[in-house]
Scaffold this active site. Structure first.
Site, PDB file in Angstrom:
ATOM      1  N   ILE A 156      51.660 -22.378  93.197  1.00 39.81           N
ATOM      2  CA  ILE A 156      50.956 -23.569  92.727  1.00 39.81           C
ATOM      3  C   ILE A 156      51.927 -24.361  91.875  1.00 39.81           C
ATOM      4  O   ILE A 156      52.912 -23.817  91.359  1.00 39.81           O
ATOM      5  CB  ILE A 156      49.662 -23.224  91.943  1.00 39.81           C
ATOM      6  CG1 ILE A 156      49.946 -22.279  90.765  1.00 39.81           C
ATOM      7  CG2 ILE A 156      48.611 -22.635  92.862  1.00 39.81           C
ATOM      8  CD1 ILE A 156      48.699 -21.954  89.942  1.00 39.81           C
ATOM      9  N   ASP A 157      51.666 -25.648  91.740  1.00 47.76           N
ATOM     10  CA  ASP A 157      52.585 -26.532  91.033  1.00 47.76           C
ATOM     11  C   ASP A 157      52.769 -26.116  89.572  1.00 47.76           C
ATOM     12  O   ASP A 157      51.889 -25.481  88.976  1.00 47.76           O
ATOM     13  CB  ASP A 157      52.074 -27.968  91.064  1.00 47.76           C
ATOM     14  CG  ASP A 157      52.005 -28.538  92.472  1.00 47.76           C
ATOM     15  OD1 ASP A 157      52.813 -28.113  93.311  1.00 47.76           O
ATOM     16  OD2 ASP A 157      51.142 -29.392  92.714  1.00 47.76           O
ATOM     17  N   LYS A 158      53.870 -26.546  89.019  1.00 48.89           N
ATOM     18  CA  LYS A 158      54.182 -26.271  87.614  1.00 48.89           C
ATOM     19  C   LYS A 158      53.020 -26.655  86.687  1.00 48.89           C
ATOM     20  O   LYS A 158      52.624 -25.879  85.823  1.00 48.89           O
ATOM     21  CB  LYS A 158      55.437 -27.054  87.204  1.00 48.89           C
ATOM     22  CG  LYS A 158      55.749 -27.008  85.719  1.00 48.89           C
ATOM     23  CD  LYS A 158      56.852 -27.986  85.363  1.00 48.89           C
ATOM     24  CE  LYS A 158      57.034 -28.058  83.844  1.00 48.89           C
ATOM     25  NZ  LYS A 158      57.995 -29.117  83.459  1.00 48.89           N
ATOM     26  N   ARG A 177      45.846 -33.061  95.503  1.00 48.78           N
ATOM     27  CA  ARG A 177      46.310 -34.261  94.810  1.00 48.78           C
ATOM     28  C   ARG A 177      46.500 -35.424  95.791  1.00 48.78           C
ATOM     29  O   ARG A 177      46.114 -36.563  95.508  1.00 48.78           O
ATOM     30  CB  ARG A 177      47.618 -33.951  94.070  1.00 48.78           C
ATOM     31  CG  ARG A 177      47.463 -32.843  93.043  1.00 48.78           C
ATOM     32  CD  ARG A 177      48.802 -32.276  92.589  1.00 48.78           C
ATOM     33  NE  ARG A 177      49.574 -33.268  91.862  1.00 48.78           N
ATOM     34  CZ  ARG A 177      50.838 -33.067  91.472  1.00 48.78           C
ATOM     35  NH1 ARG A 177      51.442 -31.913  91.764  1.00 48.78           N
ATOM     36  NH2 ARG A 177      51.483 -33.993  90.819  1.00 48.78           N
TER      37      ARG A 177
END
Length: 339
Positions: free
Chosen positions: A150-152, A253
């Protein structure tokens, strides 16, 4: 540099091998050991057992004897790349752990895997330290296996494989899109429908290669499907629950940006400015305060459902919304109710 979440398919080695004209009959596992670099016999046998190694488009046994002109296709998870990574004693929020897997709740702001600009302080640095003290660690051979990311600046649940068998089994579940994943997000605006599905191929933007875009006609990118349900309308923003049918880079997103409801404070996809509401000074100041409360895209991987690689049992894991998102929702709720 922001870490990018990879498509599940990008986490695999894809091989297509055509057996040579003069090849003698040889067991499939032994043949692949000769043809594939850095692949252990265990990893190959696990892949064969799980059906991700095929001959002429058919799953076969390890004892299958390859013959000239056979076409072998292989989709195996990439080997962990933790060689030389510095173990760091970083606290981990461990939701569950056994001999095969680990479920962690990653905080927002933590990069998952070391990369350019982020060699320290990552989840993998913490995992390498954690795994040093486990009985499964043998001479540096066994390292945690990432089967998704998953993204930062996204918080929430990740599953990590602790051995080759679990790695192959979990990777196949992600590859087959059979993992159940639920995310909570705060998005700009009120959606027209209380529930729905967003569909649209996702690929690299033609204008900016660092971000993703939706290609509705399906001529570019990869198929992406996001199911959503509105949990709370707050006039200017909404809390939504999202279930992923596919796992594309920045999928939630990008999809919500595409339908005009960017995630709150998502600076990559335009959610870090006021997108709903009248621009008067009191409201602007209120939104600025909200940006400070949740200084990242308001996205959390809240639940994860997997089939345990050893027992075959379906297991569901959940974690609470992080404090920044709880405070954000409470602040919006209070503002709308006091208007």
């Amino acid at each position: 540099m922001q870490e990018q979440e990879e498509d599940e398919e990008e986490l695999y080695e894809h091989h297509r091998i055509v057996v040579e004209k003069g090849q003698d009959f040889l067991r499939l596992d032994k043949y692949l050991m000769m043809r594939m670099q850095n692949a252990t016999r265990n990893k190959i046998q696990n892949g064969i057992d799980l059906g991700v190694v095929k001959v002429n488009d058919n799953p076969v046994k390890a004892s299958y004897k390859v013959k000239p002109f056979d076409v072998i296709t292989v989709s195996l998870p990439h080997p962990p790349r933790e060689n030389g990574i510095l173990p760091e004693n970083i606290p981990l929020d461990i939701i569950y752990e056994d001999e095969d897997l680990l479920i962690v709740n990653k905080p927002a702001g933590m990069v998952v895997h070391p990369a350019f600009g982020h060699w320290e302080g990552t989840l993998v640095n913490a995992l390498v330290y954690h795994f040093q003290n486990l009985p499964t660690h043998r001479n540096g051979e066994i390292r945690p296996g990432l089967v998704h990311r998953i993204d930062k600046d996204t918080s929430g649940l990740l599953v990590i494989a602790k051995n080759d068998y679990a790695m192959a089994h979990l990777a196949k579940q992600f590859f087959d899109h059979s993992i159940e994943r639920t995310y909570y997000a705060v998005v700009w605006g009120e959606l027209k429908n209380e529930a729905g599905t967003i569909e649209g191929h996702i690929g690299r933007s033609l204008k900016d290669r660092k971000i993703r875009a939706v290609f509705p006609d399906g001529t570019m990118g990869k198929e992406a499907v996001t199911h959503y349900k509105v949990l709370k309308n707050m006039r200017y923003v909404s809390l939504v629950k999202c279930n992923l049918e596919t796992g594309r880079t920045h999928q939630i997103r990008v999809h919500f940006k595409h339908i005009g409801h960017s995630l709150f404070n998502d600076n990559t996809y335009g959610g870090d400015r006021i997108l709903r509401g009248t621009l008067f000074s009191k409201y602007e100041q209120f939104v600025e305060n909200c940006f400070k409360i949740c200084p990242r895209q308001a996205l959390h991987a809240k639940s994860l459902g997997i089939i345990h690689p050893r027992t075959g049992e379906f297991m569901q894991f959940e974690c609470d919304l992080p404090q920044d998102m709880q405070d954000l929702i409470q602040k919006w709720d209070k503002y709308v109710n006091n208007e």
